[in-house]
Design a protein around this motif. Structure first.
Motif, PDB file in Angstrom:
ATOM      1  N   GLU A 223     -10.396   4.937  12.425  1.00 28.01           N
ATOM      2  CA  GLU A 223     -10.741   5.743  13.793  1.00 28.01           C
ATOM      3  C   GLU A 223     -12.462   6.418  13.466  1.00 28.01           C
ATOM      4  OE1 GLU A 223      -7.947   8.848  14.505  1.00 28.01           O
ATOM      5  OE2 GLU A 223      -6.275   7.378  14.628  1.00 28.01           O
ATOM      6  N   GLY A 224     -13.063   6.010  12.213  1.00 34.62           N
ATOM      7  CA  GLY A 224     -14.249   6.414  12.174  1.00 34.62           C
ATOM      8  C   GLY A 224     -14.426   7.707  11.341  1.00 34.62           C
ATOM      9  N   LYS A 225     -13.389   8.253  10.753  1.00 32.22           N
ATOM     10  CA  LYS A 225     -13.345   9.551  10.077  1.00 32.22           C
ATOM     11  C   LYS A 225     -14.102   9.295   8.821  1.00 32.22           C
ATOM     12  CE  LYS A 225     -11.169  11.371  13.544  1.00 32.22           C
ATOM     13  NZ  LYS A 225     -11.577  12.235  14.270  1.00 32.22           N
ATOM     14  N   SER A 226     -15.016  10.311   8.274  1.00 30.99           N
ATOM     15  CA  SER A 226     -15.525  10.309   6.986  1.00 30.99           C
ATOM     16  C   SER A 226     -14.491  10.594   5.818  1.00 30.99           C
ATOM     17  CB  SER A 226     -16.922  11.005   6.930  1.00 30.99           C
ATOM     18  OG  SER A 226     -16.328  12.508   6.951  1.00 30.99           O
ATOM     19  N   ASN A 227     -14.860  10.433   4.758  1.00 31.16           N
ATOM     20  CA  ASN A 227     -13.884  10.785   3.638  1.00 31.16           C
ATOM     21  C   ASN A 227     -13.568  12.419   3.494  1.00 31.16           C
ATOM     22  OD1 ASN A 227     -13.704   8.217   2.695  1.00 31.16           O
ATOM     23  ND2 ASN A 227     -15.211   8.403   0.916  1.00 31.16           N
ATOM     24  N   TRP A 228     -14.844  13.009   3.925  1.00 27.36           N
ATOM     25  CA  TRP A 228     -14.779  14.321   3.833  1.00 27.36           C
ATOM     26  C   TRP A 228     -13.735  15.020   4.986  1.00 27.36           C
ATOM     27  CZ3 TRP A 228     -15.546  18.386   7.394  1.00 27.36           C
ATOM     28  CH2 TRP A 228     -15.388  19.795   7.079  1.00 27.36           C
ATOM     29  N   VAL A 229     -13.845  14.215   6.270  1.00 28.93           N
ATOM     30  CA  VAL A 229     -12.751  14.587   7.213  1.00 28.93           C
ATOM     31  C   VAL A 229     -11.434  14.438   7.058  1.00 28.93           C
ATOM     32  CG1 VAL A 229     -12.274  14.206   9.662  1.00 28.93           C
ATOM     33  CG2 VAL A 229     -14.829  14.678   8.970  1.00 28.93           C
ATOM     34  N   ILE A 230     -11.301  13.081   6.382  1.00 26.87           N
ATOM     35  CA  ILE A 230      -9.962  12.784   6.000  1.00 26.87           C
ATOM     36  C   ILE A 230      -9.466  13.594   5.050  1.00 26.87           C
ATOM     37  CG2 ILE A 230      -8.611  10.966   4.932  1.00 26.87           C
ATOM     38  CD1 ILE A 230     -10.735   9.009   6.203  1.00 26.87           C
ATOM     39  N   SER A 231     -10.137  14.360   4.076  1.00 28.19           N
ATOM     40  CA  SER A 231      -9.811  15.130   2.887  1.00 28.19           C
ATOM     41  C   SER A 231      -9.063  16.516   3.556  1.00 28.19           C
ATOM     42  CB  SER A 231     -10.839  15.467   1.793  1.00 28.19           C
ATOM     43  OG  SER A 231     -12.073  16.160   2.642  1.00 28.19           O
ATOM     44  N   GLN A 232     -10.070  16.860   4.741  1.00 32.40           N
ATOM     45  CA  GLN A 232      -9.369  17.939   5.306  1.00 32.40           C
ATOM     46  C   GLN A 232      -8.044  17.939   5.913  1.00 32.40           C
ATOM     47  OE1 GLN A 232     -11.162  20.986   4.833  1.00 32.40           O
ATOM     48  NE2 GLN A 232     -12.158  19.479   3.322  1.00 32.40           N
ATOM     49  N   VAL A 233      -8.211  16.693   6.704  1.00 33.25           N
ATOM     50  CA  VAL A 233      -6.934  16.337   7.530  1.00 33.25           C
ATOM     51  C   VAL A 233      -5.825  16.127   6.479  1.00 33.25           C
ATOM     52  CG1 VAL A 233      -5.754  14.801   8.990  1.00 33.25           C
ATOM     53  CG2 VAL A 233      -8.100  15.201   9.452  1.00 33.25           C
ATOM     54  N   MET A 234      -5.755  15.468   5.324  1.00 34.05           N
ATOM     55  CA  MET A 234      -4.833  15.320   4.397  1.00 34.05           C
ATOM     56  C   MET A 234      -4.293  16.219   3.472  1.00 34.05           C
ATOM     57  SD  MET A 234      -5.100  11.286   4.011  1.00 34.05           S
ATOM     58  CE  MET A 234      -3.760  10.996   2.955  1.00 34.05           C
ATOM     59  N   GLY A 235      -5.299  17.249   3.448  1.00 36.84           N
ATOM     60  CA  GLY A 235      -5.301  18.400   2.473  1.00 36.84           C
ATOM     61  C   GLY A 235      -5.377  17.863   1.149  1.00 36.84           C
ATOM     62  N   LYS A 236      -6.259  17.054   0.903  1.00 38.46           N
ATOM     63  CA  LYS A 236      -6.733  16.427  -0.542  1.00 38.46           C
ATOM     64  C   LYS A 236      -8.239  16.439  -0.893  1.00 38.46           C
ATOM     65  CE  LYS A 236      -2.449  13.180  -0.573  1.00 38.46           C
ATOM     66  NZ  LYS A 236      -1.890  14.306  -1.507  1.00 38.46           N
ATOM     67  N   SER A 237      -8.453  16.499  -1.923  1.00 35.75           N
ATOM     68  CA  SER A 237      -9.759  16.564  -2.477  1.00 35.75           C
ATOM     69  C   SER A 237     -10.614  15.140  -1.945  1.00 35.75           C
ATOM     70  CB  SER A 237     -10.120  16.645  -4.072  1.00 35.75           C
ATOM     71  OG  SER A 237      -9.627  15.588  -4.501  1.00 35.75           O
ATOM     72  N   GLU A 238     -11.761  15.309  -1.798  1.00 32.47           N
ATOM     73  CA  GLU A 238     -12.466  14.307  -1.201  1.00 32.47           C
ATOM     74  C   GLU A 238     -12.501  13.108  -2.300  1.00 32.47           C
ATOM     75  OE1 GLU A 238     -16.970  13.296   0.900  1.00 32.47           O
ATOM     76  OE2 GLU A 238     -16.343  15.410   0.255  1.00 32.47           O
TER      77      GLU A 238
ATOM     78  N   LEU B 291       0.816  -1.120  -0.045  1.00 35.45           N
ATOM     79  CA  LEU B 291      -0.085   0.160  -0.097  1.00 35.45           C
ATOM     80  C   LEU B 291       0.801   1.131   0.091  1.00 35.45           C
ATOM     81  CD1 LEU B 291      -2.624  -1.206   2.678  1.00 35.45           C
ATOM     82  CD2 LEU B 291      -2.906  -1.193   0.245  1.00 35.45           C
ATOM     83  N   THR B 292       0.456   2.107  -0.753  1.00 33.78           N
ATOM     84  CA  THR B 292       1.091   3.582  -0.732  1.00 33.78           C
ATOM     85  C   THR B 292       0.893   4.293   0.863  1.00 33.78           C
ATOM     86  OG1 THR B 292      -0.760   4.749  -1.543  1.00 33.78           O
ATOM     87  CG2 THR B 292       0.659   3.873  -3.297  1.00 33.78           C
ATOM     88  N   GLU B 293       1.802   4.954   0.915  1.00 34.13           N
ATOM     89  CA  GLU B 293       1.687   6.088   2.196  1.00 34.13           C
ATOM     90  C   GLU B 293       0.204   6.850   2.420  1.00 34.13           C
ATOM     91  OE1 GLU B 293       3.676   5.661   4.877  1.00 34.13           O
ATOM     92  OE2 GLU B 293       4.769   4.331   3.682  1.00 34.13           O
ATOM     93  N   ASN B 294      -0.083   7.048   1.030  1.00 33.80           N
ATOM     94  CA  ASN B 294      -1.530   7.847   1.201  1.00 33.80           C
ATOM     95  C   ASN B 294      -2.609   6.800   1.588  1.00 33.80           C
ATOM     96  OD1 ASN B 294      -0.795  10.420   0.853  1.00 33.80           O
ATOM     97  ND2 ASN B 294      -0.526   9.910  -1.483  1.00 33.80           N
ATOM     98  N   GLU B 295      -2.456   5.684   1.112  1.00 40.06           N
ATOM     99  CA  GLU B 295      -3.585   4.634   1.267  1.00 40.06           C
ATOM    100  C   GLU B 295      -3.558   4.156   2.616  1.00 40.06           C
ATOM    101  OE1 GLU B 295      -3.261   2.786  -3.308  1.00 40.06           O
ATOM    102  OE2 GLU B 295      -2.166   1.750  -1.604  1.00 40.06           O
ATOM    103  N   LYS B 296      -2.280   4.020   3.275  1.00 41.63           N
ATOM    104  CA  LYS B 296      -2.098   3.744   4.507  1.00 41.63           C
ATOM    105  C   LYS B 296      -2.859   4.725   5.592  1.00 41.63           C
ATOM    106  CE  LYS B 296       2.155   0.905   3.959  1.00 41.63           C
ATOM    107  NZ  LYS B 296       3.554   0.951   4.434  1.00 41.63           N
ATOM    108  N   SER B 297      -2.650   6.143   5.083  1.00 43.32           N
ATOM    109  CA  SER B 297      -3.115   7.310   5.897  1.00 43.32           C
ATOM    110  C   SER B 297      -4.514   7.054   6.160  1.00 43.32           C
ATOM    111  CB  SER B 297      -2.541   8.389   5.437  1.00 43.32           C
ATOM    112  OG  SER B 297      -1.177   8.436   5.689  1.00 43.32           O
ATOM    113  N   VAL B 298      -5.122   6.872   4.764  1.00 42.25           N
ATOM    114  CA  VAL B 298      -6.847   6.900   4.669  1.00 42.25           C
ATOM    115  C   VAL B 298      -7.202   5.620   5.471  1.00 42.25           C
ATOM    116  CG1 VAL B 298      -8.431   6.330   3.128  1.00 42.25           C
ATOM    117  CG2 VAL B 298      -6.631   7.854   2.305  1.00 42.25           C
ATOM    118  N   LEU B 299      -6.438   4.436   5.501  1.00 39.60           N
ATOM    119  CA  LEU B 299      -6.995   3.249   5.928  1.00 39.60           C
ATOM    120  C   LEU B 299      -7.061   3.667   7.843  1.00 39.60           C
ATOM    121  CD1 LEU B 299      -5.710   0.244   4.216  1.00 39.60           C
ATOM    122  CD2 LEU B 299      -7.767   1.153   4.161  1.00 39.60           C
ATOM    123  N   ARG B 300      -5.924   4.449   8.355  1.00 44.05           N
ATOM    124  CA  ARG B 300      -5.873   4.587   9.696  1.00 44.05           C
ATOM    125  C   ARG B 300      -6.918   5.606   9.993  1.00 44.05           C
ATOM    126  NH1 ARG B 300      -0.128   4.541   8.690  1.00 44.05           N
ATOM    127  NH2 ARG B 300       0.035   6.748   7.902  1.00 44.05           N
TER     128      ARG B 300
END
Length: 243
Positions: A205-220, A192-201
Motif C-alpha cells: 500500500e506504499g507505507k514506509s517502514n516508519w509508518v508500518i512500525s507505528q501501525v504494528m506497534g513495533k520498532s522501525e 512467511l510469518t504473520e508479521n512478515e505478511k503484515s509488513v508486505l501488505r
C-alpha cells in the motif's frame, strides 16, 4: 592438468577459426528427437560414433537429477546410469571441480583407480572421448560428450580444434538442451510469518517502514528485520519487488 599432448588431462581451448553455420542449427532444435539427430550429425562430422547431452540438476537433498539424450549402443544405459559407476567416474569428478574440457582415455580411469569402469565400458565402444561441462545458475550443469572406439588424434593442434568445435557446439546447444531436458520443478513452499505478511501488505500500500512500525506497534528496526526475512525467503532484491 592442461597439457594437450596427454589424453586424459584437461585442456585449455586455443584459438581456432570456425564456420559458425555448422553449429547454428543445434540451437534451433524444437524437440528432443531433433536435437539428438543434429547432435549425432555433429559428432559424426568430428569422427565420433557416440554423443550425449545431460542436464544435471542439484537437488535439495544433496543428490542430483540426470536428464539425458544420447546416441549409444542399446543396453549401455544400464551401466552409465548405475549409481556407483556415476559416483566413481573420473570424467564426472573432473567436471565437478572445473569447467575445463576433459579429454580422456584408458589412462584417465587407471590413474583414478577406476580401471574396472573402463573395462566395463570399452567393449561398448567407449574407449576415448572429449567431454565439456557448463555450470549454470540454479544448480544446473550441462554436460556434452562425444566418444569413440579408437585413439584420439596425436597431433595437439588437431585435438585442440576438436575441443574448440565441441565447445562452440555447447554454446549453441545450451538453450535448446536446457529447455528440452529440464523437468518442471514443483514450486517450493514459502512460509512467511504473520508479521512478515503484515509488513508486505502495508508495503504494497506504499507505507514506509516508519509508518508500518507505528501501525504494528513495533520498532522501525524490527520492521526492517521482517522485510529482510521476507526478501530472503522470496529471493527478491528489494521489498517493493517482494511485495
Amino acid at each position: 592438468l592442461g597439457q594437450p599432448t596427454q589424453p586424459g588431462r584437461q585442456l585449455r581451448i586455443g584459438d581456432a577459426e570456425m564456420d559458425l553455420r555448422a553449429f547454428v542449427e543445434l540451437g534451433s532444435s524444437a524437440s528432443l528427437e531433433e536435437l539428438q539427430g543434429r547432435l549425432v550429425r555433429f559428432a559424426h562430422g568430428l569422427d565420433f560414433g557416440m554423443v550425449s547431452a545431460s542436464l544435471v540438476t542439484d537437488l535439495d537433498n544433496g543428490k542430483a537429477r540426470f536428464d539425458s539424450i544420447a546416441h549409444q549402443p542399446a543396453g549401455y544405459e544400464s551401466i552409465f546410469s548405475a549409481e556407483l559407476g556415476s559416483k566413481r567416474d573420473p570424467v564426472l569428478a573432473m567436471h565437478k571441480r572445473s569447467s575445463l574440457p576433459v579429454v580422456w582415455d584408458q589412462l584417465t580411469y587407471v590413474q583414478a583407480g577406476a580401471a574396472d569402469l573402463y573395462e566395463e565400458q570399452s567393449p561398448w565402444g567407449f574407449k576415448t572421448g572429449i567431454s565439456l561441462v557448463m555450470h549454470m545458475p540454479g544448480g544446473r550443469h550441462l554436460i556434452l560428450g562425444v566418444d569413440r572406439d579408437k585413439e584420439l588424434p596425436s597431433r595437439p593442434e588437431v585435438l585442440a580444434r576438436m575441443v574448440a568445435d565441441i565447445h562452440l557446439a555447447m554454446v549453441y546447444v545450451q538453450d535448446a538442451a536446457v529447455s528440452l531436458l529440464a523437468v518442471p520443478q514443483h514450486p517450493k513452499t514459502i512460509k512467511l510469518t504473520e508479521n512478515e505478511k503484515s509488513v508486505l501488505r502495508w508495503t504494497l500500500e506504499g507505507k514506509s517502514n516508519w509508518v508500518i512500525s507505528q501501525v504494528m506497534g513495533k520498532s522501525e528496526n524490527t520492521i526492517r528485520y521482517y522485510v529482510k526475512c521476507a526478501q530472503a525467503k522470496l529471493d527478491c532484491a528489494s521489498k517493493h519487488t517482494t511485495a
